[in-house]
Design a protein around this motif. Structure first.
Motif, PDB file in Angstrom:
ATOM      1  N   UNK A 161       4.305   4.370   0.886  1.00 49.82           N
ATOM      2  CA  UNK A 161       5.509   3.454   2.205  1.00 49.82           C
ATOM      3  C   UNK A 161       5.451   3.555   2.968  1.00 49.82           C
ATOM      4  N   UNK A 206       5.347  11.884   7.172  1.00 53.99           N
ATOM      5  CA  UNK A 206       4.656  13.461   6.669  1.00 53.99           C
ATOM      6  C   UNK A 206       2.969  13.223   7.389  1.00 53.99           C
ATOM      7  N   UNK A 244      -0.693   5.109   6.517  1.00 56.90           N
ATOM      8  CA  UNK A 244      -1.681   5.596   5.896  1.00 56.90           C
ATOM      9  C   UNK A 244      -0.354   6.748   4.975  1.00 56.90           C
ATOM     10  N   UNK A 245       0.675   7.237   5.679  1.00 55.63           N
ATOM     11  CA  UNK A 245       0.955   8.517   5.296  1.00 55.63           C
ATOM     12  C   UNK A 245       2.424   8.123   4.166  1.00 55.63           C
ATOM     13  N   UNK A 246       3.311   8.949   4.391  1.00 55.75           N
ATOM     14  CA  UNK A 246       4.892   8.481   3.567  1.00 55.75           C
ATOM     15  C   UNK A 246       5.414   8.201   5.277  1.00 55.75           C
ATOM     16  N   UNK A 271       0.729  16.114   8.480  1.00 61.10           N
ATOM     17  CA  UNK A 271       0.226  17.267   6.961  1.00 61.10           C
ATOM     18  C   UNK A 271       1.687  17.423   6.474  1.00 61.10           C
ATOM     19  N   UNK A 303       0.707  -1.591   0.026  1.00 61.62           N
ATOM     20  CA  UNK A 303       0.107   0.019  -0.033  1.00 61.62           C
ATOM     21  C   UNK A 303       0.724   1.261   0.015  1.00 61.62           C
ATOM     22  N   UNK A 357       9.362   6.919   5.855  1.00 66.07           N
ATOM     23  CA  UNK A 357      10.344   6.800   4.936  1.00 66.07           C
ATOM     24  C   UNK A 357      11.800   7.278   5.498  1.00 66.07           C
ATOM     25  N   UNK A 387       5.990  16.636   6.145  1.00 59.32           N
ATOM     26  CA  UNK A 387       7.615  15.470   6.487  1.00 59.32           C
ATOM     27  C   UNK A 387       8.274  15.753   7.899  1.00 59.32           C
TER      28      UNK A 387
END
Lengths: 447, 193
Positions: free
Chosen positions: A285, A324, A304-306, A327, A283, A308, A329
């Motif tokens: 990242x 993030x 659900x957010x990034x 909202x 799904x 990494x 990073x």
């Protein structure tokens, strides 16, 4: 009293120790001998030139009529300058130029405010090898600290200069010298209308580059194994991203991942047995851990957010990463045992790609405000966050394994150069070597 | 008398000049030949129809039967779709993967084509501008490609027809460092395989 130490220059880590390394080494040596002898460029201090321990490295005596392929004393001066811990006396200001201890007058150096003086003489032996005899003196104690002899082949002269720099640095500061470490980086150039990517390594001063991989598809995110013998990186060869592992000496490599979606940001664990990486196969990242033995991957973040840019704490108990979920990073830290994450950065609307200092006490990261990017620093104990220094850069810096320096790329228009800053942010240096289109510098561990 | 005549002449000339000017002005207002005007009207109509095509609430036309309307809409949509599908790049705002209003018609046209051509497939390439960190930008490019994919899927395209790949900031179309370059680089490219 007379204590002579025999220095021998060690081969580069991982090169000569294995039988299959022979070809790679031969190729490397061929490359080096092909280089013409050149005047050593002097490192440029962009800020903080007046800081550090005053030291004089007196020009070395050279046996007459001898052509010397490398300016050893200048390399040593450059090294000590870029350490940020020394202030080098210009040779032009020296009152005398002694070449061995018997001709040293402490008073001359006291007058010039020097605390340490280094002397040396370089001689070519009948067998073609070079011998550097060098001494280090403490001016206020009027005491000799080092008297030593280093031997090297013509091809190894630079390495010898770096090795000797380490000894001087370590003797005065008690801190590990980083002058025999190496730099991994990527270059992106335009050749015949096409972009060409190269994964390269060089000495830490940018000299002696060797190409490990060349591709017309992107290469990014090199990271050194803890033993300094391998790199992991991302390559888009074949049009899709994969994470690759490559042995430096032999050039042997293997693809570790080629999942659907992202295969990015690989970093080695402190014990060298696993990698953290970013995948999006399930799904969005998220951070995953791959055990190198079994190649099993385990999902560590679930959001659900990034999520990494993971990086281990030196003790291996936690890692930091960019998410993030708020909202914008920001940096988060996940505790490995509990699996709980907490947010660490609260200032600025862009904090990303954090790495721990080697002592685990602070984080260095990319900090953005008003769409400008700088190197940020977070003191983990106090929670204080600040901009380390104001030269714009939006790439994660490479951190010296002794924790004293960061290396990063700055851009002016289309040209890029390598700069160093001390981790206290007080001094900055620009390396005189240029690599067109350089990006993504990663600092090797100590050899 | 001579002077009067001269004044008269000057006035006439002035009048003629003003008249001339105003005539030119009206022409400039239109600024178009007949063919151009027709083409522009057509383009406007095409644009407005395009916006209406996907929303399903166009102006009702009572004189036509529902079937006729549907057939007409389909025919028009196909014609417009071909034009719109020439547009293969979708642009985004900084640090955003939100599909802009002005991109919807183009994406709807691609969706309609993929929907009626089950063998066609696309690769969606996500890209970012050069600002910010490389790995975060890879994830952001992926999010942009996924947002476009989601839009197509909602518009009845099978998931199997769509692949995504993110290049992050690695493949700029404009390599300079300016706001203009940045906005050209923040994009998803629709590549038909």
């Amino acid at each position: 009293m007379y204590n002579q130490i025999m220095d021998t220059v060690r081969p580069q880590p991982g090169t000569l120790s294995r039988p299959w390394a022979g070809f790679a080494v031969a190729a490397l040596l061929l490359l080096l001998t092909a280089l013409p002898a050149r005047a050593e460029l002097v490192i440029q201090v962009t800020e903080g030139a007046d800081r550090g321990i005053p030291i004089a490295v007196v020009p070395f005596a050279v046996s007459s009529g001898e052509e010397v392929p490398e300016e050893i004393a200048t390399i040593i001066r450059n090294n000590l300058t870029m350490s940020g811990d020394f202030q080098l006396l210009e040779p032009g200001r020296m009152l005398s130029l002694p070449t061995f201890g018997d001709t040293l007058h402490y008073r001359d150096w006291r007058l010039l405010g020097q605390q340490f003086v280094m002397l040396g003489s370089l001689e070519r032996q009948d067998d073609g090898r070079y011998v550097l005899e060098y001494e280090l003196y403490d001016v206020s104690q009027q005491r000799r600290l080092i008297r030593s002899r280093a031997t090297a082949s013509r091809q190894q002269l630079r390495q010898m200069a770096h090795h000797v720099s380490n000894r001087v640095y370590e003797t005065v500061t008690g801190i590990d010298g980083i002058f025999t470490t190496r730099l991994a980086f990527v270059t992106r150039t335009r050749e015949g209308g096409d972009l060409l990517y190269r994964l390269r390594i060089s000495d830490i001063d940018g000299v002696n580059p060797v190409t490990l991989l060349e591709s017309d598809e992107p290469i990014l995110s090199p990271d050194w194994s803890p033993d300094g013998k391998e790199l992991v990186y991302v390559s888009f060869e074949g049009g899709r991203p994969g994470i690759y592992r490559q042995t430096i000496a032999s050039g042997e490599r293997e693809r570790l991942t080629e999942f659907r979606g992202l295969n990015s940001a690989p970093v080695w664990s402190p014990d060298g047995k696993s990698l953290l990486m970013t995948l999006s196969k399930d799904g969005s990242a998220d951070i995953y851990r791959m055990v190198l033995g079994s190649r099993n991957v385990e999902q560590l973040t679930r959001h659900w957010a990034i999520n990494t840019e993971a990086s281990w704490a030196p003790d291996g108990r936690s890692f930091v990463y960019t998410s993030d979920r708020s909202g914008s990073p920001q940096i988060y830290q996940m505790d490995r045992r509990s699996g709980d994450s907490k947010r660490l950065t609260f200032e600025g609307n862009y904090n990303a790609s954090a790495q721990f200092s080697p002592d685990g006490k602070s984080l260095y990261f990319v900090h953005g405000r008003d769409r400008q990017f700088f190197i940020g620093m977070l003191d983990l104990e106090s929670g204080n966050q600040r901009i380390l220094h104001r030269t714009p850069t939006d790439e994660a810096p490479g951190i010296a394994p002794n924790g004293r320096l960061l290396i990063y790329v700055t851009r002016q228009g289309n040209s890029r150069s390598l700069e160093l800053t001390t981790t206290d942010g007080r001094s900055q240096f620009r390396l005189p070597i240029e690599h067109e289109g350089i990006r993504d510098p990663a600092w090797s561990p100590l050899p | 008398m001579k002077t009067m005549n001269l004044r008269f002449l000057v006035m006439l000339l002035l009048l003629a000049f003003v008249a001339g000017c105003s005539t030119t002005d009206t022409q400039d207002d239109a600024g178009l030949t007949d063919e151009e005007a027709a083409a522009q009207a057509e383009e406007r109509a095409a644009r407005s129809r395009a916006f209406g095509a996907g929303s399903g609430d166009g102006i009702s036309d009572e004189d036509l039967s529902q079937e006729e309307r549907a057939a007409r809409d389909a025919r028009r949509a196909a014609e417009e779709g071909e034009d719109l599908r020439q547009e293969r790049v979708i642009y985004f705002d900084f640090d955003s993967a939100e599909i802009k209003r002005e991109s919807r018609a183009v994406l709807e046209a691609h969706a309609a084509y993929l929907n009626s051509n089950g063998n066609a497939s696309v690769t969606l390439q996500g890209h970012t501008d050069e600002r910010g960190t490389k790995e975060y930008n890879l994830a952001l490019g992926e999010r942009r490609a996924e947002a476009v994919k989601q839009f197509l899927v909602v518009n009845d395209v099978r998931r199997g027809q769509i692949e995504t790949v993110s290049y992050g900031e690695e493949r700029p179309v404009n390599e300079s460092s300016s706001e203009e370059a940045y906005s050209e680089n923040r994009r998803v490219e629709i590549d038909y395989n």
